[in-house]
Scaffold this active site. Structure first.
Site, mmCIF file in Angstrom:
data_model
loop_
_atom_site.group_PDB
_atom_site.id
_atom_site.type_symbol
_atom_site.label_atom_id
_atom_site.label_comp_id
_atom_site.label_asym_id
_atom_site.label_seq_id
_atom_site.Cartn_x
_atom_site.Cartn_y
_atom_site.Cartn_z
ATOM 1 N N LYS A 1 0.856 -1.192 0.000
ATOM 2 C CA LYS A 1 0.000 0.000 0.000
ATOM 3 C C LYS A 1 0.891 1.241 0.000
ATOM 4 O O LYS A 1 1.937 1.267 0.667
ATOM 5 C CB LYS A 1 -0.902 -0.011 1.241
ATOM 6 C CG LYS A 1 -1.940 1.100 1.260
ATOM 7 C CD LYS A 1 -2.912 0.925 2.426
ATOM 8 C CE LYS A 1 -3.981 2.009 2.442
ATOM 9 N NZ LYS A 1 -4.947 1.830 3.550
ATOM 10 N N SER B 1 -9.999 -0.419 6.602
ATOM 11 C CA SER B 1 -9.425 -0.303 5.256
ATOM 12 C C SER B 1 -8.784 -1.550 4.686
ATOM 13 O O SER B 1 -8.501 -1.603 3.499
ATOM 14 C CB SER B 1 -8.421 0.832 5.218
ATOM 15 O OG SER B 1 -9.133 2.026 5.024
ATOM 16 N N SER C 1 -9.847 1.852 2.388
ATOM 17 C CA SER C 1 -8.957 2.603 1.535
ATOM 18 C C SER C 1 -7.872 1.768 0.853
ATOM 19 O O SER C 1 -7.247 2.246 -0.099
ATOM 20 C CB SER C 1 -8.277 3.706 2.352
ATOM 21 O OG SER C 1 -7.421 3.152 3.319
HETATM 22 N N1 GLN Z 1 -13.223 4.192 5.671
HETATM 23 C C1 GLN Z 1 -12.615 4.626 6.899
HETATM 24 C C2 GLN Z 1 -12.256 6.095 6.788
HETATM 25 O O1 GLN Z 1 -12.418 6.645 5.731
HETATM 26 C C3 GLN Z 1 -11.428 3.780 7.228
HETATM 27 C C4 GLN Z 1 -10.161 4.205 6.621
HETATM 28 C C5 GLN Z 1 -9.008 3.336 6.999
HETATM 29 O O2 GLN Z 1 -9.154 2.308 7.633
HETATM 30 N N2 GLN Z 1 -7.836 3.795 6.618
HETATM 31 O O3 GLN Z 1 -11.835 6.693 7.746
#
Ligand code: GLN
Length: 442
Positions: free
Chosen positions: A55, A154, A130
């Site tokens: 990532k 994410s 994400s």
């Molecule tokens: N969807 C969540 C957010 O936008 C989680 C993001 C993540 O785990 N990095 O905060």
């Protein structure tokens, strides 16, 4: 000598093929064709022959580590994150840097400066986020496994949407040194793969005590032998299911697949026990308030002097929203009203989850409440996007381990079953996932 040259040619060919096929999927931001990340890797090791994607918020020395943002568009990481050092020392082959929502803020992969990623398991729909590229590259077969980060789901959210395995360990099990932080008290690096054994093997390599991360846990060596210890036995396992899950799942198809998965666990000899999570709905506002404040603080270093551009000048709408709200909430006169309340709510959620877990071995339930939308669907209200995270954020607030395993499809779209464990019961969570996979998904 000759043999090595052949191997290099073979890899070059594979990378070119990935590049060609990825034009449509857009799971990579950087494909490491020059082999910068493979220069100093061990000749032999536990990850030998495994192709691994990273990532883009995890520093790989010499590669563009952009966090999916224009802010860091040209940032070349000057050092390896601890997890990358560990992968290299076990001969893992890093293929490149994966697409992601900008600074990990998102649930769909659409907030990336480098464009959205497609879902290889149901083309035209979002792969989730994400860690959008981390899941899509595994689902497309470009890599054997990948690293993601999970602050509020994410890893698990895109794994579920793409039909792959994803695991977020207990907070502190994997070092965050070299991870571009989003919200430090919630961030955790974890793994994605097509099967539980590979996800566990990668986890086994990247986990462990790291003196460079102040929140890293120093546990007995045996704790970290995840793939070696895998045990698929489901008989007699006490598995909790909350009635709140049924209430909050928005899609009938998902509900049916999850219910079916719970029945399967029961048919394999597990005991299903009803538990209550009455404050589950509070998890979303609690999570977002915590994130806004920590994210605002995390982004103060992007002032245009040290790393690339000043973030507010170039970032997307969602990142800006979080910075502005974080700034507002952090103001002294508001801290009692919002942030302190959010911290109190966080301990309520942690206590509730762990007292439910004291009655059972693990919880099993949905990973996401709704199906991935079509790429480009206009979502005006951010709360509609945030709603994807309802089942994943509680364990980040509490630090518990959780993973997702494909358990079926609805309308051809993958559905993931989430398994949640008590803190430090990472092995048990992986075991239940492994048991489910061996018994029902082979
Ligand atoms: N969807 C969540 C957010 O936008 C989680 C993001 C993540 O785990 N990095 O905060």
């Amino acid at each position: 000598m000759e043999c090595k040259a052949m191997k290099t040619n073979e890899l070059e060919r594979v990378l070119e093929e990935i590049e060609e096929k990825d034009e449509r999927i857009n799971s990579f931001i950087v494909i490491d064709k020059e082999g910068i990340s493979r220069r100093n890797i061990a000749k032999k090791g536990r990850l030998m022959h495994l192709k691994i994607g990273i990532k883009s918020n995890i520093c790989v020395e010499g590669l563009r580590t952009t966090a999916g943002s224009k802010t860091l568009e040209n940032y070349i990481a000057p050092y390896d994150a601890t997890v990358i050092e560990k992968i290299k020392s076990e001969a893992g082959m890093i293929i490149g840097m994966l697409n992601m929502d900008e600074f990990a803020c998102g649930s769909s992969g659409e907030t990336s400066y480098f464009g959205p990623t497609d879902n290889p398991s149901c083309p035209g729909r979002i792969p989730g986020g994400s860690s959008s590229g981390s899941a899509a590259s595994v689902a497309a077969g470009f890599v054997d496994c990948s690293l993601g980060s999970d602050t509020g789901g994410s890893i698990r959210n895109p794994a579920s949407h793409c039909g792959v395995v994803g695991f977020k360990p207990t907070y502190g099990v994997v070092s965050r040194y070299g991870l571009i932080d989003m919200a430090m008290s919630l961030d955790q690096i974890g793994t994605l793969a097509r099967d539980v054994r590979t996800a566990s093997l990668l986890l086994e390599v990247i986990s462990g005590y790291d003196p460079r991360d102040g929140t890293s846990l120093n546990l007995d060596k045996k704790f970290y032998q995840f793939s070696r210890n895998l045990n698929p036995n489901l008989k007699g396992k006490r598995i909790g299911y909350a009635e709140e899950f049924d209430k909050l799942i928005q899609d009938k198809g998902i509900k049916k697949v999850i219910r079916g998965a719970i029945d399967k666990l029961s048919s394999a000899g597990a005991e299903i026990i009803e538990i209550d999570l009455p404050n589950l709905e509070m998890a979303l506002p609690t999570y977002y308030l915590n994130v806004y404040v920590e994210f605002f603080s995390a982004t103060r270093k992007y002032d245009g002097r040290r790393y690339g551009y000043r973030i507010e000048d170039v970032c997307g709408e969602e990142v800006l929203r979080r910075i502005l709200l974080g700034k507002f909430i952090s103001q002294k006169e508001h801290s009692g009203k919002y942030y302190r309340k959010a911290l109190m709510a966080r301990s309520v959620i942690r206590n509730e989850l762990n007292s439910a877990l004291n009655k059972v071995d693990v919880l099993a339930g949905p990973t996401v409440p709704k199906l991935p939308h079509r790429i480009g669907t206009k979502i005006k209200d951010p709360r509609v996007m945030y709603a994807y995270d309802i089942f994943t954020v509680p364990v980040n607030l509490s630090g518990n381990p959780a993973g997702t395993i494909p358990c079926g499809k609805t309308n051809g779209i993958p559905v993931g079953l989430q398994i949640i464990g008590r803190p430090l019961q990472d092995q048990l969570v992986l075991d239940i996932m492994f048991g489910f996979e061996q018994e029902f998904m082979k």
